[in-house]
Each structure stands twice: as C-alpha cells, then as structure tokens.
Design a protein around this motif. Structure first.
Motif, PDB file in Angstrom:
ATOM      1  N   SER A 183      -2.399  -6.903  -0.372  1.00 16.56           N
ATOM      2  CA  SER A 183      -1.118  -6.079  -0.151  1.00 16.56           C
ATOM      3  C   SER A 183       0.128  -6.809   0.460  1.00 16.56           C
ATOM      4  O   SER A 183       1.247  -6.554  -0.117  1.00 16.56           O
ATOM      5  CB  SER A 183      -1.786  -4.977   1.120  1.00 16.56           C
ATOM      6  OG  SER A 183      -2.529  -4.256   0.667  1.00 16.56           O
ATOM      7  N   ALA A 184      -0.268  -8.078   1.300  1.00 21.84           N
ATOM      8  CA  ALA A 184       0.818  -8.616   1.877  1.00 21.84           C
ATOM      9  C   ALA A 184       1.687  -9.494   0.603  1.00 21.84           C
ATOM     10  O   ALA A 184       2.895  -9.300   0.662  1.00 21.84           O
ATOM     11  CB  ALA A 184       0.295  -9.671   2.955  1.00 21.84           C
ATOM     12  N   ARG A 185       0.937  -9.838  -0.244  1.00 19.22           N
ATOM     13  CA  ARG A 185       1.598 -10.720  -1.512  1.00 19.22           C
ATOM     14  C   ARG A 185       2.507  -9.609  -2.074  1.00 19.22           C
ATOM     15  O   ARG A 185       3.452 -10.034  -2.554  1.00 19.22           O
ATOM     16  CB  ARG A 185       0.238 -11.164  -2.392  1.00 19.22           C
ATOM     17  CG  ARG A 185       0.727 -12.096  -3.320  1.00 19.22           C
ATOM     18  CD  ARG A 185      -0.598 -12.758  -4.010  1.00 19.22           C
ATOM     19  NE  ARG A 185      -1.581 -13.188  -2.924  1.00 19.22           N
ATOM     20  CZ  ARG A 185      -3.057 -12.504  -3.078  1.00 19.22           C
ATOM     21  NH1 ARG A 185      -3.261 -11.873  -4.190  1.00 19.22           N
ATOM     22  NH2 ARG A 185      -3.772 -13.093  -2.174  1.00 19.22           N
ATOM     23  N   ARG A 186       1.905  -8.050  -2.114  1.00 24.01           N
ATOM     24  CA  ARG A 186       2.911  -7.373  -3.223  1.00 24.01           C
ATOM     25  C   ARG A 186       4.170  -7.008  -2.423  1.00 24.01           C
ATOM     26  O   ARG A 186       5.141  -6.700  -2.741  1.00 24.01           O
ATOM     27  CB  ARG A 186       1.978  -6.089  -3.442  1.00 24.01           C
ATOM     28  CG  ARG A 186       2.784  -5.397  -4.164  1.00 24.01           C
ATOM     29  CD  ARG A 186       3.258  -5.666  -5.298  1.00 24.01           C
ATOM     30  NE  ARG A 186       4.125  -4.769  -6.240  1.00 24.01           N
ATOM     31  CZ  ARG A 186       5.342  -4.717  -6.233  1.00 24.01           C
ATOM     32  NH1 ARG A 186       6.137  -5.336  -5.095  1.00 24.01           N
ATOM     33  NH2 ARG A 186       6.175  -3.641  -6.852  1.00 24.01           N
ATOM     34  N   LEU A 187       4.119  -7.017  -0.821  1.00 23.72           N
ATOM     35  CA  LEU A 187       4.977  -6.579  -0.102  1.00 23.72           C
ATOM     36  C   LEU A 187       5.847  -7.761   0.464  1.00 23.72           C
ATOM     37  O   LEU A 187       6.808  -7.657   1.351  1.00 23.72           O
ATOM     38  CB  LEU A 187       4.567  -5.618   1.051  1.00 23.72           C
ATOM     39  CG  LEU A 187       4.609  -4.387   0.719  1.00 23.72           C
ATOM     40  CD1 LEU A 187       5.907  -3.558   0.512  1.00 23.72           C
ATOM     41  CD2 LEU A 187       3.597  -3.795  -0.395  1.00 23.72           C
TER      42      LEU A 187
END
Length: 385
Positions: free
Chosen positions: A121-125
C-alpha cells in the motif's frame, strides 16, 4: 525493544538504503483508566467505540528515515491545517486483532501478512515502507503497555489499527517528505452477538469501488470513502453491505465495500469447489481471504481464483450449483450472504440459513485464532512473550 530497520526511500525518498536499530521510548499515560472503568468497557465494548490508554508513533523524513519511535498517552494529534494528508489523501492503514487464549496469553494472526500488505500500500501511495520486523515490534509495544485491554471470552478481541499519514506542511501535488506511522487499539466485542446471521447485499451498478491502475489493491482511505455513498444506498434498501462490479466491464464481481466474497459449489461433503474473484489489482488482497483459501484446500476442496460474473451467480443459484455464498474480512471473519439485491435483481433466498461449509470454515479459522485448534500453518504470533 530494539529491532533492525531497512529504510528504502523510493518514490517518497531518494537516499540509499540504510540500517539502524529502532527502539521505543515509553511515556506512561497519567490518565490511564482504572481497572473498574476498563472492566466496564470490556463487558460491552462494541466495535471501534473505545480506545486503549496508549498509542505508538514512528516518524519518517526523507533525510533521517524512520526515527523517534515512541509509546505515548492516547490523545488528539496536533496537525497543521496545511498537512498534505488533509489535501491529497496520502495515507494508508491496516487492521488486525489480538486474541486472548484460555491460558491468558495474547496472540495475533499472521501479522507479517498485514505488514507486507502495508508495504505494498505504501509503495502505491508513494509512502515510505516500514519493515515487517518494525511493524510487528510496534504491535508488540501497544500490547506490552495495554495488554489488560485485551478482552477474554467468546469472540472478543483487541482490534489493532496501524496507519500511516503524510504530515508534511505544504500545498503541492507531490509525495510528502515527512510521514508518521501510528498504532492505536480498540477492544472489540463479538461481531455477531446472537449468532452468525446471513445478510442481504446490495448490488451497486452506478458506482465502482476502483478502476484499472488505481488504488483498489491498496488499503487506503480513499477506497473506503468512495464506497460510503453506495453503502448508504444499501442501507436504504435494507441491505447490510454493498457489492461492487469491475469498473471496465460492469459484469465481473469485484468485492464488497470492505470484504472479499466467495462462492461454494457443491455441498462440500465430496470436496466441492470454493471460487473467489481473482486479484486483478482492483481487489484488496485480504489476509482472511488467503487463510480461508488455504483451509479449503486442507479440507480437500478445489480452490479457483478467477473472474465471476453476476450471470454466473444468478444461474448457479438457480441450478443449485452454487450452494453457499459468503463474505470474509478481519472484523466479522466470515459473513454468510443470503440474498443479492439490486435494481431489477434478486438472487438467493432471504430466509436461507448459513451454509454448512461457511460455518465450518468460520469455526475452524476462529478456533485457530483463539488457540482451540492446532496452528498447523504457523499463523499465530505471541505478543506478550
């Protein structure tokens, strides 16, 4: 407590990866609830209504990486009105539970999977990734100081909410250079106080939860915000949840507003088949979803992750090929679905009881979580050791 941390500053950073120990400073709450007040809350906690006495915070900057890990009294955040999370929605979160076993010990379920999903999720955001070890260390910290808040008896638990927000003060569309990761916790009562009851689901045909290339596979607030209006529509039509279709064809089943969906083909006595929509990038990869698929394989069922259409659901129920439908997620574990309703759509029987396979899978999973069955897959992590 000290743990090694790898800082990988990708879209949110730009420096080389670095290693350093992460330790937590503790500031005990001067206003911790007395035992009698806490016990009164634990007797009827509801869900997400009460919170423990402490919280965990770890800060991140592009220059320093993760630092200043601390356990402090639970309380309001002091946040600047220009903090980027308030304007650009750069935030993510997770949800997992701590369970008290009959011997008083406290355990959680597959926290590494929640940590790995938070990294995705962090990577995508465009947020920094917290290591799996430090994610679990933060969970241990909240339980170490607030372990008395973990209820016992029935299907009660301590719901743990890790989250990450971009709190750099600026107005401009770019990834923030200042971020905070936090953990709060809330005692939770049994989701189904009167037993596991089948629910009605509303089919949303006007709205989509996520689109191709979007944030559907990330656990971020924007996905849930997008579901709130159709969720209100579901309530207005006497339904407990909303089902979304894929944004491209409008015919493939995606997921519910906050749960994955599964279909049982056959009665399960001879194996049967468990079908769930495949992960396309628009569907959240649920930890409960993955666990149920494994338990189904253990039972000798055939597991299929593939596209499922509304027509297949309708025809399968009419022919008797689809015998049970249920939703799954951390909060309720497994929820039987009796009927899918929509504009000119009704599939299923509102009086249908919960299916045998549905209940058996639910019982097996909760028995593992609460230590009533052997943990043959090594899914449990003790938090108070």
């Amino acid at each position: 407590m000290s743990h090694g941390t790898t800082i990988e500053t990708d879209a949110a950073g730009g420096a080389d990866a670095q290693q350093f120990p992460l330790s937590f400073a503790l500031t005990p709450s001067p206003n911790a609830r007395a035992e009698a007040e806490r016990d009164a809350i634990l007797a009827d906690p509801g869900f997400g209504k009460h919170f423990t006495d402490h919280m965990v915070t770890i800060d991140w900057t592009v220059e320093e990486g993760w630092h200043d890990a601390r356990v402090t009294p639970y309380g309001p955040l002091q946040i600047d009105p220009a903090s980027s999370v308030l304007h650009y929605g750069q935030e993510i979160f997770e949800g997992l539970k701590a369970y008290r076993h009959t011997d008083g010990s406290i355990w959680t379920f597959r926290p590494d999977k929640n940590a790995e999903r938070m990294q995705r999720s962090a990577r995508r955001l465009a947020l920094p990734e917290l290591s799996v070890d430090d994610f679990i260390a933060a969970i241990r910290q909240i339980v170490a100081v607030d372990g008395d808040w973990v209820p016992s008896g029935g299907e009660t638990s301590l719901y743990i909410r890790p989250f990450m927000i971009a709190n750099e003060v600026f107005l401009g569309v770019r990834a923030a250079n200042r971020v905070s990761f936090m953990v709060i916790a809330s005692p939770a009562g049994a989701y189904f106080a009167d037993g596991v009851a089948p629910v009605k689901i509303w089919l949303s045909t006007e709205y989509s939860r996520a689109g191709r290339g979007g944030t559907g596979a990330a656990k971020c607030g924007g996905n849930y915000a997008a579901s709130l209006l159709p969720q209100m529509e579901a309530y207005e039509n006497g339904c407990a949840q909303v089902l979304f279709l894929d944004g491209e064809t409008g015919s493939h089943i995606d997921e519910l507003g906050g749960m994955n969906v599964m279909f049982v083909h056959g009665d399960g006595s001879g194996g049967g088949t468990l079908v769930t929509p495949r992960l396309t990038g628009t569907i959240l990869e649920g930890v409960t979803r993955d666990s149920i698929l494994q338990l189904a394989r253990d039972r000798g069922m055939t597991v299929e992750e593939r596209d499922v259409t509304i027509d297949e659901w309708r025809d399968g129920v009419a022919s008797g090929d689809i015998t049970e439908v249920f939703a799954c997620g951390t909060a309720a574990v497994i929820t039987p679905i009796s009927v899918l309703k929509g504009n000119n759509v009704q599939i299923g029987d509102p009086d249908a009881p919960a299916g045998e396979v549905t209940l058996a899978l639910r019982k097996e999973l909760t028995d593992i979580q609460y230590g009533r069955l052997p943990d043959r897959h090594g899914w449990l992590t003790r938090l108070d050791a």
